[in-house]
Design an enzyme around this catalytic site. Structure first.
Site, PDB file in Angstrom:
ATOM      1  N   ARG A 137       0.890  -1.364   0.030  1.00 21.33           N
ATOM      2  CA  ARG A 137       0.178   0.050   0.042  1.00 21.33           C
ATOM      3  C   ARG A 137       0.860   1.302  -0.011  1.00 21.33           C
ATOM      4  NH1 ARG A 137      -4.053  -2.128   4.663  1.00 21.33           N
ATOM      5  NH2 ARG A 137      -5.509  -3.529   3.330  1.00 21.33           N
ATOM      6  N   ARG A 165      11.206   4.738   4.802  1.00 23.61           N
ATOM      7  CA  ARG A 165      11.426   6.501   4.799  1.00 23.61           C
ATOM      8  C   ARG A 165      12.107   6.735   6.177  1.00 23.61           C
ATOM      9  NH1 ARG A 165       5.431   8.180   2.981  1.00 23.61           N
ATOM     10  NH2 ARG A 165       6.196   9.918   3.811  1.00 23.61           N
ATOM     11  N   ASP A 205       2.167   4.987  -0.156  1.00 16.41           N
ATOM     12  CA  ASP A 205       1.719   6.173   0.262  1.00 16.41           C
ATOM     13  C   ASP A 205       1.417   7.255  -0.698  1.00 16.41           C
ATOM     14  OD1 ASP A 205       3.009   6.565   3.536  1.00 16.41           O
ATOM     15  OD2 ASP A 205       1.067   5.836   2.849  1.00 16.41           O
TER      16      ASP A 205
END
Lengths: 249, 249
Positions: B51, B200, B53
């Site tokens: 999924r 990240r 972002d």
């Protein structure tokens, strides 16, 4: 009065080109708007070395402009860089003599043209490379591209009706390489000057030669006949990059 | 009922992410809209392996979906590819058993993270790399990144409050290289699965280590303490790419 030369880069995607046009978003106008603010409301004209078309990108466009008084160079660069929209960046600013002219001083321009030959196309490159999904024989392109080197009349590679009288130019570098991982063909051309849409017409012709739709000698044919109709189609602007401009002393 | 697995790529810039959300433009919804049309008005649910972002890109996202009857594969791929918006491309489609699940079948994911360390930033990469204009010592990053290899509890590298109970994952590849011409740092991570914002957060920590603001042993510290506050900031999504997903047989 102080004349400044600046090297700028921009993403051409959201511009109608470099040159100011009424009711269109252009690089020239965005920089002039910023200079107006930095110059206490007095307008400043920006002169560009090359007039890139809509969608065409630049890594090394050169501009010059005049300000009434001298400014600290990095402050000026920083102000211009941060206050122009984020699709324009100001790489460097230097003072030049009032005789310097971005467009008319003798210089070499280097252009790159990117072709995405992947199937299907790479969506991340859709604004940054021209998609060409047809079969290509790389060796034919490598052979034909050599015919562009040297001093030629490039009438056959420019749009008809151009106001330029002398269409003789010198190409000192014409190269193509294949970047396998990204499935990109990268054309590089370096020369004394390029006519309107010349690079895009040369690329369009080389692709047709690579695809077998035009004979490998077609570059020579177009140069000698000066016949635009014998050249290939004009490649789209999204693959074109003004890479660098070098001025002769 | 026939189950299909498709590999897709997309430019994350103009999406609020992969997963469908009310009143947001998402990759899942755009593909489902197209499948609805291709499936004579009957809705089709798309299941994605990862999924991604908002702003995050994909070169090798995997989805699966079910159709009532078998279709010719290239026709289905072509229909999906051309009828989805141009920031999505459908690379391949294959039939799979009804036991295949894009998300739950065991797989390895490879992510890349691009950092633009040029000064000033490259405007053509503003949606495609995270700009980091501060001083970096590459060797510190090269050293610290090795501490991510292996099986660890990555609690310290994920957002707190996550609903996932077991935060142990295995990273089998963690690499960084410098692309000089484009002034890009390219991080590559490959593993059994990644927690929410894990890549990240790892990149944000590595950049702080490279910048000298965190000690070179900080990755180890965050892994052992499981303390999110000791890790670096979460890097922006625009530099993140889901590169590839490989399923175990």
């Amino acid at each position: 009065m102080v004349r400044y030369k600046a090297i700028i880069s921009y993403d051409g995607t959201d511009f109608s080109g470099f040159q100011r046009q009424p009711r269109q978003r252009t690089v020239q106008e965005e920089i002039e708007k910023t200079l107006l603010r930095l110059n206490s409301g007095q307008s400043v004209t920006v002169h560009g070395a090359g007039r890139t078309d809509a969608g065409v990108h630049a890594y090394g466009q050169v501009i010059h402009f005049d300000l009434p008084q001298a400014r600290e160079l990095e402050k000026l660069r920083f102000g211009l860089d941060t206050q122009t929209p984020d699709d324009i960046d100001v790489i460097s600013v230097q003072e030049v003599s009032e005789n310097f002219h971005a467009r008319y001083n003798k210089h070499y321009k280097t252009y790159e043209f990117l072709v995405d030959i992947g199937r299907p196309k790479n969506p991340l490159l859709r604004h940054y490379a021209t998609h060409y999904p047809y079969p290509l024989t790389f060796s034919l392109i490598e052979e034909a591209i050599k015919d562009l080197l040297g001093t030629h009349d490039f009438t056959g590679f420019t749009a008809s009706g151009s106001s330029v009288v002398n269409k003789v130019r010198t190409i000192k570098m014409a190269d193509v390489r294949f970047e396998k991982e990204k499935q990109l063909l990268v054309f590089t051309f370096s020369g004394t000057g390029f006519l309107y849409k010349q690079v895009r017409n040369m690329v369009g012709t080389l692709l047709k030669i690579g695809n077998g739709k035009l004979p490998v000698g077609q570059i020579r044919t177009v140069l000698t006949t000066k016949d635009r109709t014998l050249a290939g189609p004009t490649a789209a602007g999204n693959g074109l990059y003004l890479k660098e401009i070098i001025y002769e002393e």
